[in-house]
Design a protein around this motif. Structure first.
Motif, PDB file in Angstrom:
ATOM      1  N   MET A   1       0.667  -1.254   0.065  1.00 24.40           N
ATOM      2  CA  MET A   1      -0.051  -0.079   0.031  1.00 24.40           C
ATOM      3  C   MET A   1       0.782   1.256  -0.060  1.00 24.40           C
ATOM      4  O   MET A   1       0.613   2.338  -0.400  1.00 24.40           O
ATOM      5  N   SER A   2       2.116   1.217   0.516  1.00 27.41           N
ATOM      6  CA  SER A   2       2.977   2.436   0.599  1.00 27.41           C
ATOM      7  C   SER A   2       3.561   2.809  -0.647  1.00 27.41           C
ATOM      8  O   SER A   2       3.721   3.954  -0.948  1.00 27.41           O
ATOM      9  N   GLY A   3       3.679   1.805  -1.453  1.00 26.85           N
ATOM     10  CA  GLY A   3       4.198   1.976  -2.875  1.00 26.85           C
ATOM     11  C   GLY A   3       3.304   2.832  -3.542  1.00 26.85           C
ATOM     12  O   GLY A   3       3.528   3.636  -4.414  1.00 26.85           O
ATOM     13  N   ASN A   4       2.027   2.554  -3.589  1.00 34.23           N
ATOM     14  CA  ASN A   4       0.963   3.327  -4.186  1.00 34.23           C
ATOM     15  C   ASN A   4       0.688   4.708  -3.761  1.00 34.23           C
ATOM     16  O   ASN A   4       0.718   5.649  -4.490  1.00 34.23           O
ATOM     17  N   GLY A   6       3.139   6.528  -2.500  1.00 30.96           N
ATOM     18  CA  GLY A   6       4.611   7.112  -2.897  1.00 30.96           C
ATOM     19  C   GLY A   6       4.261   7.676  -4.658  1.00 30.96           C
ATOM     20  O   GLY A   6       4.599   8.732  -4.755  1.00 30.96           O
ATOM     21  N   THR A   7       3.812   6.644  -5.229  1.00 31.94           N
ATOM     22  CA  THR A   7       3.507   7.125  -6.672  1.00 31.94           C
ATOM     23  C   THR A   7       2.604   8.386  -6.582  1.00 31.94           C
ATOM     24  O   THR A   7       2.672   9.164  -7.519  1.00 31.94           O
ATOM     25  N   ILE A  10       4.447  11.402  -5.924  1.00 30.16           N
ATOM     26  CA  ILE A  10       5.368  11.865  -7.008  1.00 30.16           C
ATOM     27  C   ILE A  10       4.503  12.572  -8.230  1.00 30.16           C
ATOM     28  O   ILE A  10       4.852  13.579  -8.831  1.00 30.16           O
ATOM     29  N   GLU A  11       3.351  11.777  -8.533  1.00 26.00           N
ATOM     30  CA  GLU A  11       2.565  12.189  -9.589  1.00 26.00           C
ATOM     31  C   GLU A  11       1.950  13.674  -9.157  1.00 26.00           C
ATOM     32  O   GLU A  11       1.819  14.766 -10.008  1.00 26.00           O
ATOM     33  N   SER A  12       1.423  13.844  -7.918  1.00 23.19           N
ATOM     34  CA  SER A  12       0.903  15.323  -7.610  1.00 23.19           C
ATOM     35  C   SER A  12       1.907  16.086  -7.521  1.00 23.19           C
ATOM     36  O   SER A  12       1.593  17.562  -7.823  1.00 23.19           O
ATOM     37  N   VAL A  13       3.174  16.034  -7.309  1.00 20.54           N
ATOM     38  CA  VAL A  13       4.183  17.035  -7.199  1.00 20.54           C
ATOM     39  C   VAL A  13       4.460  17.350  -8.758  1.00 20.54           C
ATOM     40  O   VAL A  13       4.872  18.727  -9.044  1.00 20.54           O
ATOM     41  N   ALA A  14       4.486  16.221  -9.463  1.00 24.50           N
ATOM     42  CA  ALA A  14       4.662  16.676 -10.921  1.00 24.50           C
ATOM     43  C   ALA A  14       3.683  17.572 -11.640  1.00 24.50           C
ATOM     44  O   ALA A  14       3.970  18.589 -12.281  1.00 24.50           O
ATOM     45  N   VAL A  15       2.476  17.298 -11.262  1.00 23.38           N
ATOM     46  CA  VAL A  15       1.150  18.219 -11.916  1.00 23.38           C
ATOM     47  C   VAL A  15       1.486  19.678 -11.130  1.00 23.38           C
ATOM     48  O   VAL A  15       1.283  20.674 -11.859  1.00 23.38           O
TER      49      VAL A  15
END
Length: 90
Positions: A1-4, A6-7, A10-15
């Motif tokens: 669950m922690s891997g999800n 983290g993803t 990362i995606e929210s920071v990129a957006v």
């Protein structure tokens, strides 16, 4: 669950970074204009290709001018341009 999770972070920071960059570049018109990342890469590639072509053209010009300069200096030195045939011995 922690891997999800983290993803997602990362995606929210990129957006967020993309939105901030577009807001800075386009101001209030950012909805109508979006920055296409590929355009920058294409322009950079074209500029690099132009510099390389200019380098080749300059090198060719330099070699041609040096060859012409050498041709001008050879007759002044008294050297012949054609093949020299050996003198028959007596």
């Amino acid at each position: 669950m922690s891997g999800n999770y983290g993803t997602q972070v990362i995606e929210s920071v990129a957006v967020r970074r993309r939105r901030l960059r577009e807001a800075w570049l386009f101001g209030s018109d950012r909805v109508r204009n979006s920055l296409n990342e590929q355009v920058g890469k294409v322009l950079a590639s074209v500029m690099i290709a132009a510099v390389i072509c200019a380098g080749f053209a300059g090198y060719g010009y330099f070699k041609t001018s040096m060859a012409k300069e050498n041709q001008k200096q050879q007759p002044a030195n008294g050297s012949t341009t054609g093949p020299v045939s050996p003198q028959p011995s007596r």
